[in-house]
Scaffold this motif. Structure first.
Motif, mmCIF file in Angstrom:
data_model
loop_
_atom_site.group_PDB
_atom_site.id
_atom_site.type_symbol
_atom_site.label_atom_id
_atom_site.label_comp_id
_atom_site.label_asym_id
_atom_site.label_seq_id
_atom_site.Cartn_x
_atom_site.Cartn_y
_atom_site.Cartn_z
ATOM 1 N N ARG A 16 -5.028 -27.448 34.795
ATOM 2 C CA ARG A 16 -5.442 -28.702 34.523
ATOM 3 C C ARG A 16 -7.046 -28.385 34.076
ATOM 4 N NH1 ARG A 16 -2.764 -30.647 39.181
ATOM 5 N NH2 ARG A 16 -4.638 -29.922 40.544
ATOM 6 N N LYS A 17 -7.567 -27.362 34.872
ATOM 7 C CA LYS A 17 -8.783 -26.914 34.579
ATOM 8 C C LYS A 17 -9.004 -25.781 33.270
ATOM 9 C CE LYS A 17 -10.121 -27.176 39.517
ATOM 10 N NZ LYS A 17 -10.596 -26.049 40.512
ATOM 11 N N TYR A 21 -12.367 -25.767 31.031
ATOM 12 C CA TYR A 21 -13.139 -24.665 30.672
ATOM 13 C C TYR A 21 -13.215 -24.374 29.206
ATOM 14 C CZ TYR A 21 -12.850 -24.343 35.893
ATOM 15 O OH TYR A 21 -13.309 -24.557 37.279
ATOM 16 N N ARG A 22 -12.004 -24.193 28.589
ATOM 17 C CA ARG A 22 -11.985 -23.697 27.207
ATOM 18 C C ARG A 22 -12.679 -24.567 26.317
ATOM 19 N NH1 ARG A 22 -9.190 -19.153 27.022
ATOM 20 N NH2 ARG A 22 -7.526 -18.832 28.237
ATOM 21 N N GLN A 23 -12.576 -25.854 26.496
ATOM 22 C CA GLN A 23 -13.083 -27.022 25.785
ATOM 23 C C GLN A 23 -14.681 -26.959 25.529
ATOM 24 O OE1 GLN A 23 -12.055 -30.889 26.572
ATOM 25 N NE2 GLN A 23 -13.591 -31.718 24.989
ATOM 26 N N ILE A 25 -16.284 -23.852 26.465
ATOM 27 C CA ILE A 25 -16.631 -22.680 26.036
ATOM 28 C C ILE A 25 -16.775 -22.795 24.335
ATOM 29 C CG2 ILE A 25 -15.719 -20.380 25.218
ATOM 30 C CD1 ILE A 25 -14.904 -20.113 28.209
ATOM 31 N N GLU A 26 -15.688 -23.613 23.877
ATOM 32 C CA GLU A 26 -15.565 -23.859 22.320
ATOM 33 C C GLU A 26 -16.724 -24.840 22.000
ATOM 34 O OE1 GLU A 26 -14.077 -23.935 18.668
ATOM 35 O OE2 GLU A 26 -13.986 -22.443 20.354
ATOM 36 N N GLU A 27 -17.395 -25.817 22.741
ATOM 37 C CA GLU A 27 -18.366 -26.704 22.434
ATOM 38 C C GLU A 27 -19.572 -25.572 22.277
ATOM 39 O OE1 GLU A 27 -18.427 -29.721 25.358
ATOM 40 O OE2 GLU A 27 -16.765 -30.774 24.357
ATOM 41 N N ASN A 28 -19.744 -24.922 23.177
ATOM 42 C CA ASN A 28 -20.883 -24.255 23.347
ATOM 43 C C ASN A 28 -20.824 -22.872 22.007
ATOM 44 O OD1 ASN A 28 -21.986 -25.248 25.514
ATOM 45 N ND2 ASN A 28 -21.104 -23.446 27.023
ATOM 46 N N LYS A 70 -19.358 -14.361 29.304
ATOM 47 C CA LYS A 70 -19.005 -14.227 30.662
ATOM 48 C C LYS A 70 -17.977 -14.989 31.332
ATOM 49 C CE LYS A 70 -23.755 -12.265 31.817
ATOM 50 N NZ LYS A 70 -25.078 -12.764 32.680
ATOM 51 N N ASN A 71 -18.025 -16.273 30.687
ATOM 52 C CA ASN A 71 -17.012 -17.460 31.109
ATOM 53 C C ASN A 71 -15.652 -17.238 30.720
ATOM 54 O OD1 ASN A 71 -19.099 -18.900 32.595
ATOM 55 N ND2 ASN A 71 -19.573 -20.160 30.772
ATOM 56 N N GLU A 72 -15.562 -16.705 29.490
ATOM 57 C CA GLU A 72 -14.505 -16.072 28.782
ATOM 58 C C GLU A 72 -13.795 -15.280 29.707
ATOM 59 O OE1 GLU A 72 -15.458 -15.180 24.869
ATOM 60 O OE2 GLU A 72 -14.805 -17.176 24.022
#
Length: 244
Positions: A16-17, A21-23, A25-28, A70-72
């Motif tokens: 679910r998360k 999270y990936r969205q 990261i992609e937006e950034n 870092k988030n990836e």
């Protein structure tokens, strides 16, 4: 609650998360890549707002790119941890504590095997779009130090990489032609001590970062060579002047 149920709940929560999270990261990533060319050195925004102001914006974009990387890595570590605990052979008394321990181990493994953030292809791309790469002295900032110069040499040819490719399994890099020739006779990774005993062509992928660093190394060598040649010419000129 039993271990299978705990793992199942954790997996469902992760699924679910993960999309969220990936969205993010992609937006950034889209934001940074859309703004970087506009804030490039010598561009219209710099002329309009001034160099100091735009320099701060460039710094902010690079911070976002760094945080994205870092988030990836953290997301990958968490995914790997859950997958590891799904192993039917796992014995977990305290699931949450074990998950945290495994997560830390996975993150340390990723950080240990990963390149520096400033060497990540996505970060280098942002710097290039900002006009901070390939045309100034700081384009050598991501090159290995002299003590690690061997990082740019193929372990098979012992010279600078040519068309470098990296194994997705053991992460070792080779010149494409050299490793193709090696694989005609052996499937063992040629790096001493490597446990990869079934190296195949399918696991090799082009390493753009290494290729970029090789280009920069060659560029630096050429600059140094030209500088030495110019110094020799200057010395000859000085000697001739001294004679006359």
């Amino acid at each position: 609650m039993s271990q299978p149920n705990q793992i199942s709940l954790a997996m469902n929560s992760m699924l679910r998360k993960e999309t969220e999270y990936r969205q993010g990261i992609e937006e950034n990533r889209v934001l940074v890549n859309s703004m970087a060319p506009r804030l490039a050195r010598g561009g219209g925004f710099e002329k309009l707002l001034g160099e100091d102001a735009v320099a701060k914006y460039r710094g902010s974009l690079k911070e976002i790119a760094e945080e994205n990387i870092k988030n990836e890595r953290q997301l990958k570590a968490y995914t790997n941890s859950i997958e590891a605990l799904r192993n039917p052979g796992s014995s977990v008394e305290d699931f949450q504590q074990t998950l945290e321990t495994t997560l830390q181990q996975e993150l340390e493994k990723i950080e240990r095997n990963a390149v520096e953030i400033v060497q990540e292809a996505s970060y280098v791309e942002v710097c290039t779009q900002l006009g901070e790469q390939e045309n100034e002295d700081d384009d050598f900032a991501v090159l290995p130090t002299d003590n690690n110069a061997s990082n740019l040499k193929c372990p098979l040819t012992m010279v600078l990489f040519e068309d470098p490719v990296t194994s997705k399994v053991c992460k070792h890099t080779f010149s494409r032609q050299a490793i193709m020739q090696h694989l005609r006779f052996s499937s063992l990774c040629p790096v001493s001590g490597c446990s990869n005993q079934s190296l195949i062509i399918a696991e090799l992928e082009t390493n753009e970062l290494v290729a970029m660093n090789v280009r920069r190394a060659k560029k630096r060598q050429q600059i140094e060579k030209n500088s030495q040649s110019q110094s020799a010419i200057d010395m000859d000129d000085e000697e001739e002047e001294a004679v006359f």
